[in-house]
Design an enzyme around this catalytic site. Sequence first.
Site, mmCIF file in Angstrom:
data_model
loop_
_atom_site.group_PDB
_atom_site.id
_atom_site.type_symbol
_atom_site.label_atom_id
_atom_site.label_comp_id
_atom_site.label_asym_id
_atom_site.label_seq_id
_atom_site.Cartn_x
_atom_site.Cartn_y
_atom_site.Cartn_z
ATOM 1 C CB SER A 1 -11.805 -4.063 -12.752
ATOM 2 O OG SER A 1 -12.657 -4.711 -11.859
ATOM 3 C CG ASP B 1 -14.056 -2.099 -11.148
ATOM 4 O OD1 ASP B 1 -14.447 -1.717 -12.266
ATOM 5 O OD2 ASP B 1 -13.019 -1.671 -10.617
ATOM 6 N NE ARG C 1 -12.048 -8.894 -2.310
ATOM 7 C CZ ARG C 1 -13.047 -8.624 -1.493
ATOM 8 N NH1 ARG C 1 -12.983 -8.946 -0.208
ATOM 9 N NH2 ARG C 1 -14.118 -8.046 -1.944
HETATM 10 C C1 GLC Z 1 -9.765 1.072 -15.282
HETATM 11 C C2 GLC Z 1 -10.415 -0.048 -16.081
HETATM 12 C C3 GLC Z 1 -11.921 -0.101 -15.808
HETATM 13 C C4 GLC Z 1 -12.169 -0.163 -14.313
HETATM 14 C C5 GLC Z 1 -11.466 0.978 -13.597
HETATM 15 C C6 GLC Z 1 -11.639 0.926 -12.093
HETATM 16 O O1 GLC Z 1 -10.246 2.290 -15.744
HETATM 17 O O2 GLC Z 1 -10.178 0.146 -17.457
HETATM 18 O O3 GLC Z 1 -12.497 -1.212 -16.449
HETATM 19 O O4 GLC Z 1 -13.546 -0.112 -14.068
HETATM 20 O O5 GLC Z 1 -10.080 0.952 -13.894
HETATM 21 O O6 GLC Z 1 -11.114 -0.234 -11.544
#
Ligand code: GLC
Length: 440
Positions: free
Chosen positions: A107, A161, A46
Amino acid sequence: MREGLEAGLKSKGCTIKMLPSFVYHTPDGTERGKYLALDLGGTNFRAMLVRFKRQKYRLYHKIYTIPLEIMQGTGEELFDHLAQCVCDFLDYMGLKKVRLPAGFTFSFPCQQSGIDTGTLVSWTKGFKATDCVGEDVVSMLREAIKRRNEFDLDIVALVNDTVGTMMSCAYEDPKCEVGMIAGTGSNLCYMEELKNIEKLEQSNGILKTNEQTSEGEESEAAVKSDLKMCVNTEWGGLGDDRCLEDIITPYDAEVDIHSVNPGKQRFEKLTSGMYLGEIVRQVLLDLTRRGLLFKGHVTETLKTPGIFETKYLSQIESDRLALLQVRSILQQLGLRGTCDDSIIVKEVCGAVSRRAAQMCGAGLAAVVDKIREDRGLERLSTTVGVDGALYKLHPHFSQVLKETVGVMAPHCDVTFLPSEEGSGKGAALIAAVVRQKQEI
Ligand code: GLC
């Protein structure tokens, strides 16, 4: 979980990575201006423009899908694709000539040594683009933008995130100091006292921060005792040392073996949307093979990985749905069964999602009780910012999560605040905080 959190704060290379985010403060409402936020975390990318004005914000966005061959191709292809999407978004917004400050929500676990740099520790959630692990993902994005040579960006912050979620919720409620994602992946961040992040001791970055913040005669220890930093726990890695063997079932083991990262993210594989459907499918497969379901007919559909998406789990478990409707959802999925079969399938979905919510609740209880003990409080009252489809869309997950925290952390009053645009607004807020500091 509690032991894992403590171990990860002390040394690198633990199953719970406890990654420093270099975010020292939640927002204070003075954030102003226009920022770009870029968000890569699942199957979509996004691009967003966020504008803050007098405690209000506006957000414009465009969603781009990431084709599977790019998710699993080379790193250069992946980042070139992101640059192309940003270019399209800037064109669309008429902003190609402006060099905006940007927050990059990425993320996945990144080892950061500052707010705007971080090397990818490992891919999670089915990503496996080559030549990225061990590389600085901000540099990779900057290089892709340079290769494109059509626009420029000032990437000021790399954001997980969970951290974006915490920041966006803290903008609404200053008591928010935990961010949690229950979606495709499962993870949590929280504000930790700097003095507890022992592994940061030797890092130059942090010592410099202490020098900058220390006033006059104040000792480093005194300054450190007041300072906090948000830590991205990456709690999905709990169990990678096999400490969850008492909980893991043969169904979980099957899901793990057939994933792109066997042996890794064991807690995440019990608790997140990417895997719950697969666990359900494994149970149904077993029940059918034993002749207890679908008249013992093991169909090709049932043997197909990925048929049960989280959204079906949510639908099947909805109390508003009559059994006949459950039966018709199963039929749409190519699973023909009787009403009794539907009852069993619904039970299985319930057991799997309930366990996920309870495990997350137990994890969250460990975190809030740690915060309470660290502060020497008899009672802690705190807010947790939450995002993710499992939390927001599943009919029972949020309730079970809440009940479990209540039981397992009875001395904490936890308020849950669903985040609004966590990844976008949160990343833009971090970019704003960084920018305003630089201007001062
Ligand atoms: C996975 C990623 C982490 C992220 C999570 C939620 O666990 O390793 O960094 O925060 O997914 O998206």
